[in-house]
Every structure is written in C-alpha cells, then in structure tokens.
Design an enzyme around this catalytic site. Structure first.
Site, mmCIF file in Angstrom:
data_model
loop_
_atom_site.group_PDB
_atom_site.id
_atom_site.type_symbol
_atom_site.label_atom_id
_atom_site.label_comp_id
_atom_site.label_asym_id
_atom_site.label_seq_id
_atom_site.Cartn_x
_atom_site.Cartn_y
_atom_site.Cartn_z
ATOM 1 C CE LYS A 104 -28.917 18.896 17.254
ATOM 2 N NZ LYS A 104 -29.899 20.071 16.602
ATOM 3 C CB CYS A 106 -1.057 0.363 0.815
ATOM 4 S SG CYS A 106 -1.570 -1.308 2.101
HETATM 5 C C1 LIG Z 1 -29.268 26.728 17.330
HETATM 6 C C2 LIG Z 1 -30.085 25.391 17.430
HETATM 7 C C3 LIG Z 1 -30.645 26.109 17.823
HETATM 8 C C4 LIG Z 1 -30.543 24.179 16.534
HETATM 9 O O1 LIG Z 1 -31.336 23.504 16.848
HETATM 10 P P1 LIG Z 1 -31.416 22.161 15.610
HETATM 11 O O2 LIG Z 1 -32.012 23.377 14.512
HETATM 12 O O3 LIG Z 1 -32.339 21.466 15.660
HETATM 13 O O4 LIG Z 1 -29.995 22.354 15.049
HETATM 14 P P2 LIG Z 1 -29.592 22.185 13.637
HETATM 15 O O5 LIG Z 1 -29.171 22.826 13.132
HETATM 16 O O6 LIG Z 1 -28.000 21.250 13.899
HETATM 17 O O7 LIG Z 1 -30.664 20.909 12.749
HETATM 18 C C5 LIG Z 1 -30.365 19.871 13.256
HETATM 19 C C6 LIG Z 1 -31.721 19.335 12.008
HETATM 20 O O8 LIG Z 1 -31.505 19.549 10.953
HETATM 21 C C7 LIG Z 1 -32.046 18.424 10.459
HETATM 22 N N1 LIG Z 1 -30.505 18.578 8.819
HETATM 23 C C8 LIG Z 1 -29.463 18.615 9.362
HETATM 24 N N2 LIG Z 1 -28.583 18.409 8.020
HETATM 25 C C9 LIG Z 1 -29.465 18.208 7.479
HETATM 26 C C10 LIG Z 1 -30.500 17.303 5.959
HETATM 27 N N3 LIG Z 1 -29.155 17.882 4.845
HETATM 28 N N4 LIG Z 1 -31.012 17.601 5.188
HETATM 29 C C11 LIG Z 1 -32.117 17.189 5.612
HETATM 30 N N5 LIG Z 1 -32.313 17.924 7.454
HETATM 31 C C12 LIG Z 1 -31.265 17.503 8.223
HETATM 32 C C13 LIG Z 1 -31.544 17.051 11.291
HETATM 33 O O9 LIG Z 1 -32.125 16.443 10.999
HETATM 34 C C14 LIG Z 1 -32.355 17.980 12.147
HETATM 35 O O10 LIG Z 1 -33.467 18.590 12.156
HETATM 36 P P3 LIG Z 1 -34.275 17.150 13.449
HETATM 37 O O11 LIG Z 1 -34.072 17.685 14.641
HETATM 38 O O12 LIG Z 1 -35.391 17.775 13.432
HETATM 39 O O13 LIG Z 1 -34.161 15.324 13.058
HETATM 40 C C15 LIG Z 1 -29.372 24.311 18.888
HETATM 41 O O14 LIG Z 1 -28.338 23.598 18.297
HETATM 42 C C16 LIG Z 1 -27.858 25.327 19.800
HETATM 43 O O15 LIG Z 1 -28.155 26.205 20.070
HETATM 44 N N6 LIG Z 1 -26.755 25.104 19.749
HETATM 45 C C17 LIG Z 1 -26.324 26.032 19.688
HETATM 46 C C18 LIG Z 1 -26.099 26.513 21.717
HETATM 47 C C19 LIG Z 1 -25.387 24.652 21.534
HETATM 48 O O16 LIG Z 1 -25.333 23.416 21.401
HETATM 49 N N7 LIG Z 1 -24.515 24.381 22.924
HETATM 50 C C20 LIG Z 1 -23.320 23.601 23.110
HETATM 51 C C21 LIG Z 1 -22.216 23.414 22.104
HETATM 52 S S1 LIG Z 1 -21.352 24.951 22.527
HETATM 53 C C1 LIG Z 2 5.077 -8.054 9.551
HETATM 54 C C2 LIG Z 2 3.881 -8.863 9.733
HETATM 55 C C3 LIG Z 2 4.512 -10.216 9.433
HETATM 56 C C4 LIG Z 2 3.532 -8.751 11.407
HETATM 57 O O1 LIG Z 2 2.930 -9.355 11.818
HETATM 58 P P1 LIG Z 2 2.426 -9.980 13.147
HETATM 59 O O2 LIG Z 2 3.420 -10.186 13.617
HETATM 60 O O3 LIG Z 2 1.104 -10.868 12.914
HETATM 61 O O4 LIG Z 2 1.081 -8.192 12.812
HETATM 62 P P2 LIG Z 2 1.888 -7.042 14.074
HETATM 63 O O5 LIG Z 2 3.228 -6.860 13.810
HETATM 64 O O6 LIG Z 2 0.902 -6.090 13.237
HETATM 65 O O7 LIG Z 2 1.183 -7.735 15.643
HETATM 66 C C5 LIG Z 2 0.127 -7.910 15.738
HETATM 67 C C6 LIG Z 2 0.230 -8.854 16.811
HETATM 68 O O8 LIG Z 2 1.229 -8.579 17.881
HETATM 69 C C7 LIG Z 2 -0.095 -8.151 19.035
HETATM 70 N N1 LIG Z 2 0.369 -7.201 19.999
HETATM 71 C C8 LIG Z 2 0.336 -5.737 19.111
HETATM 72 N N2 LIG Z 2 0.285 -4.773 20.203
HETATM 73 C C9 LIG Z 2 0.165 -5.477 21.426
HETATM 74 C C10 LIG Z 2 0.920 -4.954 22.666
HETATM 75 N N3 LIG Z 2 0.524 -3.863 23.153
HETATM 76 N N4 LIG Z 2 0.776 -6.329 23.700
HETATM 77 C C11 LIG Z 2 0.303 -7.642 23.851
HETATM 78 N N5 LIG Z 2 0.420 -7.752 22.005
HETATM 79 C C12 LIG Z 2 0.311 -6.443 21.566
HETATM 80 C C13 LIG Z 2 -1.396 -8.413 19.063
HETATM 81 O O9 LIG Z 2 -2.633 -9.243 19.672
HETATM 82 C C14 LIG Z 2 -1.065 -10.047 17.590
HETATM 83 O O10 LIG Z 2 -0.467 -10.526 17.451
HETATM 84 P P3 LIG Z 2 -2.031 -11.849 17.476
HETATM 85 O O11 LIG Z 2 -2.262 -11.761 16.370
HETATM 86 O O12 LIG Z 2 -1.288 -13.289 18.414
HETATM 87 O O13 LIG Z 2 -3.015 -11.564 18.813
HETATM 88 C C15 LIG Z 2 2.456 -9.205 8.731
HETATM 89 O O14 LIG Z 2 1.753 -8.022 8.882
HETATM 90 C C16 LIG Z 2 3.147 -8.752 7.321
HETATM 91 O O15 LIG Z 2 3.732 -9.513 7.018
HETATM 92 N N6 LIG Z 2 3.116 -7.612 7.392
HETATM 93 C C17 LIG Z 2 3.228 -6.253 5.541
HETATM 94 C C18 LIG Z 2 2.539 -6.726 4.745
HETATM 95 C C19 LIG Z 2 1.431 -5.767 5.090
HETATM 96 O O16 LIG Z 2 0.293 -6.537 5.280
HETATM 97 N N7 LIG Z 2 0.947 -5.319 3.137
HETATM 98 C C20 LIG Z 2 -0.372 -4.977 3.458
HETATM 99 C C21 LIG Z 2 -0.518 -3.346 3.721
HETATM 100 S S1 LIG Z 2 0.653 -2.444 3.521
#
Ligand SMILES: CC(C)(COP(=O)(O)OP(=O)(O)OC[C@H]1O[C@@H](n2cnc3c(N)ncnc32)[C@H](O)[C@@H]1OP(=O)(O)O)[C@@H](O)C(=O)NCCC(=O)NCCS
Ligand SMILES: CC(C)(COP(=O)(O)OP(=O)(O)OC[C@H]1O[C@@H](n2cnc3c(N)ncnc32)[C@H](O)[C@@H]1OP(=O)(O)O)[C@@H](O)C(=O)NCCC(=O)NCCS
Ligand SMILES: Cc1cc2nc3c(=O)[nH]c(=O)nc-3n(C[C@H](O)[C@H](O)[C@H](O)COP(=O)(O)OP(=O)(O)OC[C@H]3O[C@@H](n4cnc5c(N)ncnc54)[C@H](O)[C@@H]3O)c2cc1C
Ligand SMILES: Cc1cc2nc3c(=O)[nH]c(=O)nc-3n(C[C@H](O)[C@H](O)[C@H](O)COP(=O)(O)OP(=O)(O)OC[C@H]3O[C@@H](n4cnc5c(N)ncnc54)[C@H](O)[C@@H]3O)c2cc1C
Lengths: 546, 546
Positions: free
Chosen positions: A433, A44
């Site tokens: 939300k 990858c």
């Molecule tokens: C501003 C406030 C009055 C808005 O209330 P609200 O209208 O219910 O919320 P939103 O603007 O987030 O919109 C959500 C609604 O739109 C809908 N909606 C959102 N995206 C949508 C989309 N793409 N298409 C259709 N509907 C959508 C949701 O389903 C939801 O409606 P529902 O509750 O009837 O299901 C309220 O969220 C508020 O006072 N916020 C500030 C205070 C606060 O939260 N403080 C703490 C965090 S800092």
């Molecule tokens: C390198 C390779 C051989 C390693 O194999 P591996 O030893 O099974 O894998 P990891 O090094 O990820 O380790 C995972 C193991 O360690 C264990 N482990 C991970 N973190 C741990 C932790 N903090 N404490 C205890 N155990 C841990 C996991 O449980 C797992 O063991 P298990 O499978 O027996 O449960 C194999 O992953 C490989 O060939 N990778 C490269 C190729 C590839 O994946 N290509 C595609 C993606 S680019």
C-alpha cells in the site's frame, strides 16, 4: 516572405521558444535579445554553484550562444536590452553597447522573467546586500564567498531561494540566519508542514527568526540588520530573497494588459492583449488550475512547457496552456519538502470548503533497510473528494509521491482514485500500500463517514470538559511523552477496557500517526461511544509544537 | 445473529480482508485458516533475508498471530488446511494436526495464493532443488546458505524471484547461473529493455543462459543440470523459479468457475460463481485494465487492494475492483527495471495496433551531480495516443517515473496529457522537462506527424540500397563507435552540408538518444529530403546488441 519573430529574454522561456520554433519552421527569422551576457543558463543551479556542489561554472551554461546559433540558426544578441515596443509599427527599440536601434517583427515574444523584489528599507543600497537571479549575480557571490569567506550571513526571506542559499552557505561554513516576516518559512506549505522544515534547518545550525521584518540595514563595514522587533543581527553578507515580481515594465509601457497580480495578461494561447505579441514564463499571469484564478507561478517547468506552446501558436497551430498548479520541491539538507495544487491558506483565502487528511508512511517497505517516514498531507473537496492539493515532507521518496499527486491534481482525480492506483511495489521502493494509496484510503474513510477526524488546531476551540483525550499508543510510547491530560488505553486492550471510558463525553483519540487511532475509533463508535480521531496523531502534534 | 466469515489463507489477501472486515464490523465472527505456521509475512522480503540484507527474521513477520488476534479479534488457526468446501451446507473441511473437522460459514473468502510451478523434469524431486514462497522455504534456504555456503547455484527461470535470488545469492559469494528457456529474462519487459538488465547481471558476474531449458537434474551429491542444448551446469543448489500458478484446487473441487488462465473466476465485486464465496489475490483472474482480457497478476499491491474490496462487499457495501495493470518493479544490483500496462509482446499477441517511443533522460538535472540516464519506453495507441504501457530501466528515479506512468495508464491518459504534467522540479530531483514529459513530447511529435520514427529492429527488413544511414553525432562520439555503413554529418553542420545527401533515397538518421536525430529530421524534411529518425538512437542499438 518568411515570418520574423523577435524574442525578449534568452533563458528558459525565450530560448525554449526559439528552439521549438526553429524545429517547427526552418524559414522563420528568429532574433533573440538578452540583456545579460548569457542565454540558457541554469537559474535553478545557481545556489549549488556557490557552495561548489556544482563544481564547474560551465555546467550552469546549458546552452551557449555559439552552440545555439549553430544548432538552431538563431540570431542571438547578448547585452541587448529591449527598451520599448512600438506596437503601431511592430517594432522594438533595442539598446546595445550604448547604441539604440529598432527591429521590426511579425510576432514578438516576451519572456523577460521576474526580478527579485527589493523592499525600500533604509540602507538597502549599501554594499554587501545581494540578490540572486543570473550569472552576473552568481559570479559576484561566488567571488565573494571564495575571497572573503563571510562568517555570518543573513538571508531575508524564507522562500525557496532563501532556503537553498542558507543550505549552500552553511556548507561553506558560514553562520546563517534566516529572517522571515511571516509566521512560517516556505509559503507553498501550510504552517505545520513548514515547521518540519524549520526544525531541520535549526538542527543543521541555521537560525530562523519568524514574524520579524527588517527595519533598516545599519553599521559600518559589517552590516547590522535591525529588525522590527528591536533585535539586531550582524552580517558580513545579506541575501535578499523576499520573492520575485514579474518584469512587466516593457509590456506595461507598451499598453499591454497587465493582470491583477501584476503579471502580463495572456489568453489561453499565451497571447497578450496584442495579437502579435505572446508572453510566457515568470512574467505572466497563469490560471491556477485548481481554483481557476489568476496566479503568478515563477517556475521553470511551466516556463519550458509554455515555450513549446508559444512556438506552436506562432507556427500556426492553435495550442492552449491549460494552467498551472505550482508543483514545487526543495531539498533542505537531507530533507525533501514538496507541494502541489492549493494549500489551506489559499483555500481559506478563497473561502473554498475543504477537508484534509494526514498520513505518515514509510518511504518503502518498513522491513527493508532504510525506510524513513514521510508526512503526506492531502487537501480535497468535502463533496466529491476531488484533490485540491498535497504537501509532503520527508527524506526518501517524497519527490515520487508528490509527482503522482501532482498528476492526480492536474487530472482532477479524487481521493477514491488514489485508493485504486496500482503503483510499483518491491521492498526497496515502496509498500504494497503505497503512501499515496494510504492517503487515499484515509481520506476516503473520512468522506464516507467511516471515521470522524479532528485536527490538532481545532482542540483549542473545545471546552475542556466536553471531551476526554484518549492515548491508544503502547506503554513504551507513552513513557516517551504524551499530551498533558490524556488518559491511556493501548488500542490492543481497548475492547476489554471500554468500561473505563465515559459515555457522556466525546472521546478524542490519538496514536502516533493516526492509524491505530482509526482502529480505536472503529471499536469505540461501534460500541456506542462518541469518538473522533486526531488526524496524523502525535507526530503532527509534535510537528506543530517543536 | 452476527455473520460468520471464514478466510482461507492468512497472508496478503487473507489477513488484509480480516483486518478491514473487523474495522467495518465489530460483530462479525472471523476465522482465518492458514496451512503454514505464519500469517502476514513479507513474501516480498524473503530473498533479502537469505542474503542478510534484511538482517532479522522477525522483520519478515509483519503481523503475528497473537498481535493480530489481539488487535482485530480474529480467530486465527495456524497449521490448518482447508481441504474441501461443502457449498450446499456452507461448510469447509479443515485438517489440523491430523484431525479433520467442519466449520460453517455465511461467507467464505479464498486467498490461497499461487504456488511455484514445478515442471515435470527427470530428477526434479532430488535433494538440493528448492522453491521460495513462504517462511518454511526461507528457513530451509537460510539454514542451507548459512551452514553449507553453496559455491554454485543454478536458478531456473529469469523472472522476478529468480533475479532477486540471483542477486542475493551473489551477495553471499555464491556463483550464480540463470537458465531461462525464453529468449530473454524478465517477461514483463520487452526484449531490448531486458537486454539492459541481462547486461547488468552479467557485469555483476552472473551467468545467463537464454533459450535453453532443463532436460534433467543428474549427478550424485552435487546437481548436474543438463540442458536441452546438451550443455551441463554443476550446482550445489538449484532454485526453481519458473513462475507461479493460482492455487485453484480447492475452488475447482468445489465446482467454482475457473477462468481460462487457470485462476479462480470472480465478478467485478470479487465474488466467485458462488455468491457466498469471494476470492482474491494470486489465486484469481483479474481484468487487465488495458486490454480488458482476463489476466493472472500475482502481485502484492493488487492483493492488498482486493482485500479491502472483499471486506467491503461482505460488510454490505457494493465496491468493484476495476482491474489490474501489472505494475511491477525490481532492483537488480544498482539497476532498477520497472513496467506497467501492456508490453509489445502482449499487444502483438492480441493483434492490437500500437506505436512506441524511446527517450533517454537524466534522472535529474544534468548539471547537478549524480544524474544518471534512464531509458523510458512508452507504448501507445497510434490513433488517440492513449497510453498502453511503459517500461523503464535505469538507476535513480525509475520508480518515480513508472509510478507517474502507471497513474497515467490507469486513468486512460494520452501522450498529450504526459506533455502537460506539471511535475516537481528542482535540480536534485528532476529537470524542467521531466523524463515523463519528454516521453510525452516525443510520442506526441510522432503522432502529429512532426517526426517519422523507425525502430532498429525494422532495419533488417529494408533493402540495403533503398536508404542511407546518417550519423549526426559529434566527431568524438563517432570515434567511439558507430554503425557500419553509416555516413557522418554532425547535426550542427547539417544545414551547410545538405548537398552531400542523396535526394532519391530515404535517409535514416541516428544520434545517441534520438534528440539530435529529431532535430536533424526537422532540418532534412523541411529541405525536401525523405528522412526518418531512429527512436532511442545508438543507445538502443547498443542495448539490442550487447
Ligand atoms: C498486516 C496486515 C494484516 C495489515 O492489514 P491492514 O490493517 O488492513 O493494513 P495496514 O496496517 O496497512 O493499515 C491500513 C489501514 O489503516 C488506515 N490508515 C493508514 N494510515 C492511517 C492514518 N495515518 N490515519 C488513519 N488511518 C490510517 C488505512 O485507511 C487502512 O484502513 P482501511 O483499509 O480500513 O481503509 C496485512 O497488510 C498483511 O498481512 N500484510 C503482510 C502480507 C503481505 O502483504 N505480503 C505481501 C507484501 S510483502
Ligand atoms: C537549452 C534549451 C534552449 C533547449 O531547448 P529545447 O531544444 O527545446 O529543449 P531540449 O534540449 O530539452 O529538447 C527537447 C526537445 O527534444 C525532443 N526530444 C527529447 N528527447 C528526444 C528523443 N530521445 N528523441 C527524439 N526527440 C527527443 C523533445 O520532443 C523536444 O522537442 P519538441 O519541443 O520539438 O517536442 C532550453 O531548454 C533552455 O534554455 N534551458 C536552460 C534554461 C532553463 O530552462 N532554466 C530553468 C531551469 S534551470
Ligand atoms: C536562484 C534560483 C533558483 C531557482 N530554482 C528553481 C527550481 O528549483 N525549480 C524551478 O522550477 N524554478 C526555479 N527557479 C525559477 C526559474 O528559473 C524560472 O521560473 C525560469 O527561469 C523562468 O523563465 P523565464 O524565461 O520566464 O525567465 P528567466 O529565466 O529569468 O529569463 C528572463 C531573461 O530575460 C532577460 N530580459 C529581461 N528583460 C529583458 C529585456 N527587456 N531585454 C532583453 N532581455 C531581457 C533577463 O536578463 C533574463 O535573462 C529558480 C530561479 C532562481 C533565480
Ligand atoms: C519470493 C517472493 C517475492 C515476491 N516479491 C514481490 C514483490 O516484490 N512485489 C509484489 O508486488 N509481489 C511480490 N510477490 C508476490 C506477493 O507476495 C503475492 O502477490 C501476494 O502475497 C499474494 O497474496 P495472496 O494472499 O494471494 O497469497 P499469499 O500471500 O501467498 O498467501 C496465501 C496463503 O494461503 C495459504 N493457503 C493456501 N491454501 C490454503 C488452504 N487450503 N488452507 C489454508 N491455507 C492455505 C498459504 O499457505 C499462504 O500462506 C513475491 C512473492 C514471493 C514468493
């Protein structure tokens, strides 16, 4: 007598099986055959090494032969191709440095991966046409870009590898054209989501040619890529990335069952039709956990998880692989696109009824700097609301939301569950939300009948005079562009201006993202109008157009 | 006759209820009373406005009175305090501009929030001591930091608000000291995880005083904060942030049931003991979904979700709030710390048996630039493996993993489910085995008996000569520091050097993070040794020490 286990393929599936098996059993004899010169490399990471984003070749070698032998006491045989399986005597035939020999097994594990598809196009074998799968490929390409600095690259295929290569070649200053036979790039996404990715690529100066295939590779020196449309594109280098196919030859020749999609057939314990042979990774067919059908899902996450399961089963534990859902993600310059579960195309193919909903939400609290909107699309059962799949494109925080949705898909959660998820909120990370909650609210509203939505593509099938299109955005938004033929009443003055709207026509509402459209819908419907809200609003409309 | 609904409190819970209720019902009469001068402000953004990270005051006003009235047709009454509820006549008493009047209701909604706790310490009322809850507070503080540029700030309390304020004041160049009466800051985290946060704060130049309380605020002009220990700290400004308590006075005076934690008591539909009165947000007690006990969870996510539920119930739908889990997150300079579900302290208090596991995983593929390790701690049932809670500290990608784990906690998933999650993998985003999978693997190995783990704090209770401590890291790692008294055999030469180890003592293994320790454990135990692996390895040891 300790068991003797042979493993074919030394990368994700093979090496993973070997490591886990050794942990489970110190006594088992493990021999791992790898046709190439490296085990455990980071497939990858290959595209990123070509551009130098990954700046050291060694970083690609997650595990070396020596280190793996030392740690796990595995007999690793590089440059050793397994060419045949003799199931009757439980032996494999190995070719190495021109020598052929046999090795016996108690259990055999096949993790040969998938190979790039090479279409039979005239000129396909000429110089300058590459594929990218392993260290040998990457070394060749790296040398090429370093020494020859190709000016123009044509990438055939707009899938993950093609797009990653496009980005990385572009980083190097190469002009890139992607040629894609389908109507969109990025198969795992539906077309409107793919459009956003295409637009990003084009904005970054990459040319995309859709709906066009390669007829032939011509020319002398440089390659002239001749397309079905008649168009010709010049290239110094061509990368073929039209997909991969399971390496099933060994299994097929040995008479093992092959699935309908061409992957090696395995049971829930990843055992092939021969009880002494297991198979995993890109080479097998898995069950799509959403639709239950056989699928090819050539991804590293599933391969690594399957490796543990194969090792467990060989060690005498009965462990099942429940299936895969194809959760995938890609960085496209500063964009992230991700998908999990089934998309519309797949559901349509299977004839499964579904509903969908778009929401566009900021990556974190809009009042905290750096919030960037993402488009979240969820697809769900119109009956119980079970999530079938999700797709997201955006910049920040896309990976987070797709992982929550992937968890939801895997666990069979519904859109109602999404409403309730208690996700972490502080202004730099999310909103009170979360975008996933918002997707849940909106979908639940659809299912409960609190809003009727329509999708832009459905507009085409309506009779022009059966509806009016109502734009409820602000004056300012309207000035910046609108849908031809729409009337305009900002949502905040709607209650006062209801008399301007017809009662004998359907009112199709749109705003920017769907939120105000929904509020307008609630006002109109409760006042006796026939209304419907365009899901995702003008933003999705524009994505579809670009 | 349309329903008449009164709402007390115009921010998260109140305004959210009003908006949703209007969407559900165009006819209901809604009056919202807000004691302060603003509705719908972003409480959570306040600390960031003080430093200027949020650079415009207007950004804090998510919704203004006028805009909300226009869009939702709500009668909003600012500077109007509801001072009493007359349940018999279904009226409230409102004080506004010195006038008192009554307003009748069919349904009353209480979302008065929680107020900062003001401990009764001598000198508490003197000038220069602040709390932060609303726009009035933030305006005062903003003016102060702008005009007076305080050189030294003392923050009493190391919770979320205290830490956010510490960071934001530090941004302004103020010297900051946090005084915390408990042995750690950040209550939602367990001590070893909090240590990492404390270390980050100290690295950024913030002084932290633990295990010390304020005895009095003395001095003339500047404030002299006298601590119980006898220590004195000088300050130009003091911020009190020792927690919040539910605003229950109105409810209590009206005879509504108050819960054991001091929050307004509500049923599953968020109805108080009076069927015509609903309550929500910081003012209520909710059910902790992990342990089923009443809890105070003053967070914006739950408040906003409860708002929808209260509105639904008033509109005649029966919708339940299933409970809360306290998912929380904080940015601490470049660190992120997050928690969900129950922590060890809570489980110990309840006497619930639990197991725990630490894993330390890179934020994304280690071979792709920018990967940064995060510490993931999961706590789960020693029986079935059900997840009780999780805590993560790290830099990148912490928010993503806590959200996946929060979803898991909410849905009652087990550590075995975490093993199977198919999360999105490409090198810039994750690894083929995501940190959440790794946490699952490791925990599942513990439960299945494939590894026996110990935790560093348990070492203290062991007899010195009942065990040996085995360091299996490389020579190079060893040179950079090790645990006194440990013997050293790198894991990769362990098989060859087994004869150096005692068979009559328990071997307690450690590596850097636990992974190689686990591999060493498997080798030792299968060779007949009595071994145990230190979970989280040397990294957790160091976190505990710092
Ligand atoms: C501003 C406030 C009055 C808005 O209330 P609200 O209208 O219910 O919320 P939103 O603007 O987030 O919109 C959500 C609604 O739109 C809908 N909606 C959102 N995206 C949508 C989309 N793409 N298409 C259709 N509907 C959508 C949701 O389903 C939801 O409606 P529902 O509750 O009837 O299901 C309220 O969220 C508020 O006072 N916020 C500030 C205070 C606060 O939260 N403080 C703490 C965090 S800092
Ligand atoms: C390198 C390779 C051989 C390693 O194999 P591996 O030893 O099974 O894998 P990891 O090094 O990820 O380790 C995972 C193991 O360690 C264990 N482990 C991970 N973190 C741990 C932790 N903090 N404490 C205890 N155990 C841990 C996991 O449980 C797992 O063991 P298990 O499978 O027996 O449960 C194999 O992953 C490989 O060939 N990778 C490269 C190729 C590839 O994946 N290509 C595609 C993606 S680019
Ligand atoms: C360029 C590129 C980018 C990718 N990016 C991603 C990504 O971002 N995310 C993701 O999830 N997945 C990605 N993948 C896919 C991922 O690498 C594979 O899914 C994973 O490696 C599959 O593991 P495997 O063991 O099945 O096959 P492989 O890893 O391909 O290993 C198979 C090995 O078997 C050897 N072999 C085959 N036949 C024989 C034989 N007969 N005898 C001996 N040896 C044999 C091959 O030489 C090969 O080394 C990418 C792949 C590529 C090529
Ligand atoms: C500085 C700060 C940072 C925060 N950061 C976060 C965070 O990052 N993440 C998170 O999830 N949560 C955070 N919170 C908590 C979050 O803001 C609250 O959980 C949420 O606002 C609770 O909503 P509420 O409606 O219950 O109360 P509030 O939002 O506090 O609203 C209650 C309102 O009711 C009014 N009121 C009270 N009594 C009366 C009365 N008798 N008459 C009229 N009006 C009345 C009050 O004036 C107040 O405006 C933070 C809070 C603060 C103060």
């Amino acid at each position: 007598m300790p068991k003797k286990v042979l493993i074919v393929g030394g990368v994700a599936g093979g090496a993973g099986t070997a490591a886990r098996l050794r942990r489970l059993d110190e006594t088992v004899e493990i021999i791992m055959f790898e046709r190439g010169g490296y085990i455990s490399f980071a497939n990858c990471g290959l595209p990123y090494y070509i551009s130098g984003v990954i700046n050291e070749r060694d970083k690609l070698l997650v595990q070396t032969e020596e280190a793996m032998e030392e740690r796990f006491s595995i007999d690793i045989r590089l440059h050793s191709e397994v060419t045949a399986i003799h199931r009757d005597t439980r032996e494999v035939e190995v070719v190495s440095s021109g020598q052929t020999y046999r090795e016996s097994y108690d259990y055999l594990v096949l993790s040969p991966g998938a190979s790039p598809i090479i279409p039979s196009i005239p000129g396909i074998n000429r110089e300058g046409i590459y594929t990218l799968r392993n260290m040998a490929d990457v070394d060749q390409l790296k040398a090429l870009v370093t020494e020859k600095k190709p000016r123009r690259a044509v990438i055939i295929g707009g899938g993950y590898i093609g797009i990653e290569m496009a980005e990385n070649l572009k980083h190097l200053g190469t002009d890139v054209t992607i040629v894609e036979a389908a109507g969109q790039i990025m198969g795992p996404l539906d077309v409107e989501m793919a459009r956003v990715v295409e637009k990003t690529l084009m904005d970054k100066g990459i040319e995309i040619i859709l709906n066009d295939g390669v007829k032939s590779f011509d020319g002398q020196g440089n390659i002239e890529v001749a397309l079905s449309s008649g168009r010709k594109v010049e290239a110094d280098i061509v990368l073929l990335a039209v997909g991969v196919k399971p390496e099933n030859r060994l299994a097929r020749n040995a008479g093992l069952a092959i699935g309908e999609r061409g992957g090696i057939k395995v049971d829930d314990c990843l055992r092939t039709s021969d009880p002494y042979i297991y198979a995993l990774g890109d080479a097998i067919e898995v069950k799509d956990i959403v639709n239950g059908q056989p699928a090819l899902i050539p991804l590293a996450g599933p391969a690594n998880k399957q490796a543990r399961i194969v090792a467990d089963n060989i060690a005498g534990r009965k462990v099942e692989f429940k299936g895969s859902q194809g959760t995938s993600i890609i960085k496209v310059f500063d964009l992230t696109a991700a998908a999990t579960g089934n998309n519309e195309k797949m559901l349509q193919l299977k004839g499964t009824p579904y509903a969908k909903s778009y929401t566009i939400s900021p990556s974190h609290a809009a009042y905290y700097p750096g919030a960037i909107p993402m488009i979240v699309k969820i697809i769900f059962s119109p009956e119980g609301g079970t999530l079938f799949g999700a797709q997201i494109v955006g910049k920040d925080g896309v990976d987070k939301r797709i992982d929550v949705l992937a968890t939801a898909v895997r666990m069979g959660l519904t859109v109602y569950d999404l409403e309730e998820l208690e996700l972490a909120y502080a202004p730099p990370y999310s909103s009170a939300k979360d975008p996933v909650n918002m997707a849940g609210f909106t979908a639940a509203n659809i299912l409960k009948g609190d809003v009727r939505v329509m999708h832009w593509e459905e507009l085409d099938n309506l009779l022009e005079d059966s509806y009016i299109l109502l734009d409820v955005r602000t004056d300012k938004e309207r000035q910046q562009g609108y849908v031809e033929g729409s009337v305009h009443i900002p949502v905040d003055s709607l209650r006062k201006r209801l008399n301007e709207l017809p009662r004998d026509k359907r009112i199709i509402i749109y705003c920017k993202i769907g939120l105000r459209g929904y509020i307008a819908y609630r006002i109109l419907v409760q006042n006796g109008f026939d209304a419907v809200n365009l899901s995702g609003g003008y933003d999705i409309y524009q994505a579809l157009l670009y």
